[in-house]
Write an enzyme that holds these catalytic residues in place. Structure first.
Site, short mmCIF file in Angstrom:
data_model
loop_
_atom_site.label_atom_id
_atom_site.label_comp_id
_atom_site.label_asym_id
_atom_site.label_seq_id
_atom_site.Cartn_x
_atom_site.Cartn_y
_atom_site.Cartn_z
N GLU A 63 0.81 -1.22 0.00
CA GLU A 63 0.00 0.00 0.00
C GLU A 63 0.84 1.27 0.00
O GLU A 63 1.79 1.41 0.76
CB GLU A 63 -0.92 0.01 1.23
CG GLU A 63 -1.86 1.21 1.28
CD GLU A 63 -2.90 1.12 2.38
OE1 GLU A 63 -3.71 2.05 2.51
OE2 GLU A 63 -2.91 0.11 3.12
N LYS A 78 -8.56 -1.25 1.13
CA LYS A 78 -9.56 -1.81 2.02
C LYS A 78 -10.31 -2.86 1.23
O LYS A 78 -10.91 -2.56 0.20
CB LYS A 78 -10.54 -0.74 2.54
CG LYS A 78 -10.05 -0.07 3.81
CD LYS A 78 -10.11 -1.02 5.00
CE LYS A 78 -9.32 -0.51 6.20
NZ LYS A 78 -7.92 -0.91 6.18
#
Length: 403
Positions: free
Chosen positions: A203, A219
């Site tokens: 990420e 997410k």
């Protein structure tokens, strides 16, 4: 390895940045850390700077505290100006900072040979969870009670797996073992003062290129299948899962709001929503948000607007962080902070410190926190399984299982 700091930012696409050698350092804890960082960036503005931001800098940005047990005692912030910065592309070396001398070349060759050789000492490490499964499930249910009452919409709740009395024989070798399993695009290795960070992050927190700001929150997680048919099915289920998509869109909204504080009016836009990306051990939903920063905005102003990243807190951010402090059983420290670098022109790129091992040589303590987003629709059992999925590959890599 020698006593100077080392940072390796590994994109796992044949490219990376290796920073090493003695140079100016700033180490600080919450209180004056961001002002010290600002002064450090001013003093060394024509140099490359590498380092990390710890999660608990939140206490300097907001009226918050961190009282949970800290077994590492890493500083909340660490940056340094390395003597050497080497850009690695395939087998080519480009010195961005420092002379291409024999000392530097010997170090780079030694560093990279460790990855190529893939001959690491076998060392069994016995991890245990800071809380039991039953405690985890109850905490998730209690957090859902707060969501039901309207205190928050979503919260990223984490637990810690740890090992005590560990003398890690070869931290860099352990990083390469872990990286062979995770192969993540924001992977990194960092060592200084007997502190080690072995990060397999997929990420990006925040990238600045000129006036362009990019954040890519993750997410939504699914494990990989044992065969191609199952893998395709799990990937397809993730793209259609309303709970996972709801998690993602709530954090996208939070990031858009954070960016709007430092962006030119009307410039915040979602370039990609619910992008599906597959890594070695998991499938992920990743969204990409762009913005044009306001003229004259400093890196500290950007951090005060966006840090900690919404994907590791929840929404609303402050209420979520207050509940994180109440319900978690460890101090996050570097975990869910950010590792990265700042260029001489002021551009920068930082990851999110997840899927990571933190090791304190002095305290002989090894930590691997994991977590996930809790919403009203979360199934506590599935959330627990997601934690296991995230940590399982790292544990296997460290203990040479299946490798």
């Amino acid at each position: 390895m020698k006593g100077f700091p080392i940072v390796y930012l590994n994109s796992n696409d044949g490219s990376g940045l290796l920073a090493f050698g003695e140079g100016p350092v700033v180490k600080a804890n919450t209180g004056s850390a961001l002002s010290e960082l600002y002064q450090f960036t001013k003093d060394h503005k024509d140099n490359y700077m590498f380092g990390y931001l710890g999660y608990d800098l939140k206490n300097e940005i907001e009226d918050l505290s961190s009282e949970n047990k800290d077994e590492h005692n890493f500083p909340d912030l660490f940056f340094y100006v390395p003597k050497y910065v080497v850009e690695l592309k395939s087998e080519n070396l480009k010195f961005l900072s420092g002379e291409r001398d024999s000392e530097a070349l010997d170090f780079v060759v030694e560093f990279l040979e460790k990855e190529i050789a893939a001959q690491y000492p076998k060392q069994e490490i016995n991890f245990q969870s800071r809380i039991t499964k039953e405690e985890y499930l109850q905490k998730v249910k209690d957090l859902q009670g707060h969501i039901q009452k309207g205190d928050i919409y979503e919260v990223t709740f984490c637990q810690e797996y740890f090992a005590e009395n560990v003398d890690l024989i070869d931290p860099l070798g352990e990083y390469f073992k872990m990286n062979n399993v995770t192969r993540a695009p924001f992977s990194s290795y960092m060592q200084f003062d007997g502190n080690y960070i072995l990060c397999g992050s997929p990420e990006r927190f925040l990238q600045k290129t000129g006036d362009d700001l990019v954040s890519q929150p993750i997410k939504g997680t699914s494990k990989r299948g044992v065969n191609q048919e199952e893998d395709v099915r799990l990937r397809d289920l993730l793209t259609k899962d309303p709970k996972e998509k709801a998690e993602n869109v709530m954090i996208v909204d939070l990031v858009r709001n954070d960016l709007s504080k430092v962006a030119k009016k009307g410039s915040v836009n979602v370039q990609e929503l619910f992008g599906i990306y597959s890594f070695e051990t998991v499938h992920q939903l990743i969204s990409t948000i762009h913005a044009d920063q306001k003229e004259g905005t400093t890196i500290v102003e950007l951090l005060k607007a966006l840090f900690p990243m919404g994907s590791m807190t929840g929404a609303p951010k402050i209420s979520a962080m207050e509940l994180i402090e109440e319900f978690e059983s460890f101090k996050r420290g570097v975990y869910s902070g950010a590792i990265g670098y700042i260029k001489p022109n002021g551009d920068f790129d930082f990851n999110v410190v997840i899927r990571s091992i933190l090791y304190s040589k002095e305290n002989r303590y090894l930590s691997c926190p994991v977590g996930g987003a809790i919403t009203i629709n979360s199934d506590p059992e599935k959330e627990y399984e997601e934690c296991i999925t995230k940590v399982d590959g790292i544990m296997k890599a460290l203990n040479n299982i299946g490798g």
